[in-house]
Write an enzyme that holds these catalytic residues in place. Sequence first.
Site, PDB file in Angstrom:
ATOM      1  N   CYS A  10       0.849  -1.190   0.000  1.00  0.00           N
ATOM      2  CA  CYS A  10       0.000   0.000   0.000  1.00  0.00           C
ATOM      3  C   CYS A  10       0.882   1.235   0.000  1.00  0.00           C
ATOM      4  CB  CYS A  10      -0.908   0.041   1.241  1.00  0.00           C
ATOM      5  SG  CYS A  10      -2.122  -1.292   1.312  1.00  0.00           S
ATOM      6  N   GLY A  36      -0.475   0.229  -5.022  1.00  0.00           N
ATOM      7  CA  GLY A  36      -1.815  -0.307  -4.803  1.00  0.00           C
ATOM      8  C   GLY A  36      -2.783   0.225  -5.824  1.00  0.00           C
ATOM      9  N   ASN A 110       0.290   1.268   5.804  1.00  0.00           N
ATOM     10  CA  ASN A 110       1.061   0.451   4.870  1.00  0.00           C
ATOM     11  C   ASN A 110       1.787  -0.604   5.686  1.00  0.00           C
ATOM     12  OD1 ASN A 110       2.664  -0.644   2.860  1.00  0.00           O
ATOM     13  ND2 ASN A 110       4.167   1.017   2.937  1.00  0.00           N
ATOM     14  N   GLY A 111       1.461  -1.867   5.454  1.00  0.00           N
ATOM     15  CA  GLY A 111       2.081  -2.945   6.198  1.00  0.00           C
ATOM     16  C   GLY A 111       1.076  -4.030   6.523  1.00  0.00           C
ATOM     17  N   CYS A 244      12.636  -3.974   4.541  1.00  0.00           N
ATOM     18  CA  CYS A 244      12.281  -4.961   3.517  1.00  0.00           C
ATOM     19  C   CYS A 244      13.200  -4.842   2.307  1.00  0.00           C
ATOM     20  CB  CYS A 244      10.830  -4.764   3.096  1.00  0.00           C
ATOM     21  SG  CYS A 244      10.318  -5.827   1.735  1.00  0.00           S
ATOM     22  N   TYR A 250      12.042  -4.725  -6.073  1.00  0.00           N
ATOM     23  CA  TYR A 250      10.874  -4.649  -6.947  1.00  0.00           C
ATOM     24  C   TYR A 250       9.858  -3.574  -6.603  1.00  0.00           C
ATOM     25  CZ  TYR A 250       6.454  -6.106  -9.142  1.00  0.00           C
ATOM     26  OH  TYR A 250       5.274  -6.125  -9.846  1.00  0.00           O
ATOM     27  N   CYS A 441      15.333  -7.236   6.249  1.00  0.00           N
ATOM     28  CA  CYS A 441      14.526  -8.442   6.320  1.00  0.00           C
ATOM     29  C   CYS A 441      14.673  -9.198   5.006  1.00  0.00           C
ATOM     30  CB  CYS A 441      13.055  -8.107   6.562  1.00  0.00           C
ATOM     31  SG  CYS A 441      11.992  -9.574   6.628  1.00  0.00           S
TER      32      CYS A 441
END
Length: 464
Positions: A10, A36, A110-111, A244, A250, A441
């Site tokens: 998102c 999104g 967002n998450g 992340c 990407y 992560c």
Amino acid sequence: MTLDKFHDECGVFGIFNHPEAANMAYLGLHALQHRGQEGAGIVSSDGQILYMERDMGLVSEIFTRERIKRLPGTMAMGHNRYSTTGGSHLKNVQPILVNYSLGQVSVAHNGNLVNAQLIKDQLEAYGSIFHTTSDTEVVVHLIAGSKFPRLPERIVDALNQVRGAYSMLFMSEQELIAVRDPRGIRPLVLGSMEGATVIASETSAFDLIEAEYVREIEPGEMLIVNREGIQSSFPFLSQERKCCIFEYIYFSRPDSIVFGHTVDDVRKDFGRVLARKHPCDADIVVPVPDSGMPPSLGYAEESGIPFELALIRNHYIGRTFIEPEHNIRHFGVKLKLNPVRSALKGKRVVLVDDSIVRGTTSRKIVKMIRDAGAREVHMRISSPPTTYPCFYGIDTPTRKELIASSHSVDEICKYITADSLSYLSIEEMLETVPDRDKGFCMACFNGDYSVRFFETKKDQLQLL
């Protein structure tokens, strides 16, 4: 039709003290559309009342001039949705706007809150009624039920009870609040423009409205923006940083600054390392558009093999299409991608993409390139094999659907019918990532989740 990729999560955008706040939010969301495409919403404030407009669809389709006019005030926040928790329905489109004991509050997230179902079960047992199936509504209930006298304190109280990834915006009648989870999993950045304060998931939103990038909002940081200025605090227990890595691979736009660095630069460096570690005797380097573009440029520059834009993407596909009754092989992929036959005929091709998820699309693309006349097709992937699902706000398949979880590289190569296949290893990728010592992560590659698993009473997999 979507290509075989992890889906973006998102995007959030907020602005304080601007005479055209809602219009700026609309433009910011437009620049974050890649995060999104299912639905979007904007909430504005005139200092007394919060106003909301939201709907299913793309930002440009939802926000007409008439709708923007119904969003008065100098403060606004918006959200682009891709459903990771909760279905694709209008009731789940954010921001969420509610009335509670202190007035009004709006929330955009967002998450993914990985213990949301457990908390929801507990709240419902005490009589709470939920209007959506989104994990974000859990936070709203926790805020409403908190005993603290001010909204910022209630937000801290609520977020101390949840686990997972969150870059969130909250808005009351007179202040805008931004919070990033202590691990910093999802991105969030701070900007300014002509006396206004701007907050967004990515800096691409700043570029469109000519805002200046100030800095990254730190993991575990809370920013309170009001008439007194910007107040920063770190009210949460410190955690190991786990940004992340897929934001670099990407999700983020290549023109954005994410985690302090330009995404395009990182992706090109992935391609350069790929060329050094996994060379190929070939005639041309071809990207799978669009996300394969930067690493393929890096591969071409490092290897000296000419770059060729031999796959053309159609960017004007709507959300629905009528499939012909006559069976056309690989119709979905052909709807988005088409080969340049003159560039491919008789060539040995290095085909560069950012990832392989199920492998079905890669197989179709390799065949498409062969059918266009390529002599050899060697696939190179600018990330490690994806072997585990993500639980932090990315819509990923189950592990059994991830081809790399059950097949070797040689087996995947055979399945996609390539002449050779190579991925970056985790070690090779980390050689390239800026600030790698700060922590990323990579659970989707190595299964090293920073939290443990458990099951709720509804048998929904959760994390702590």
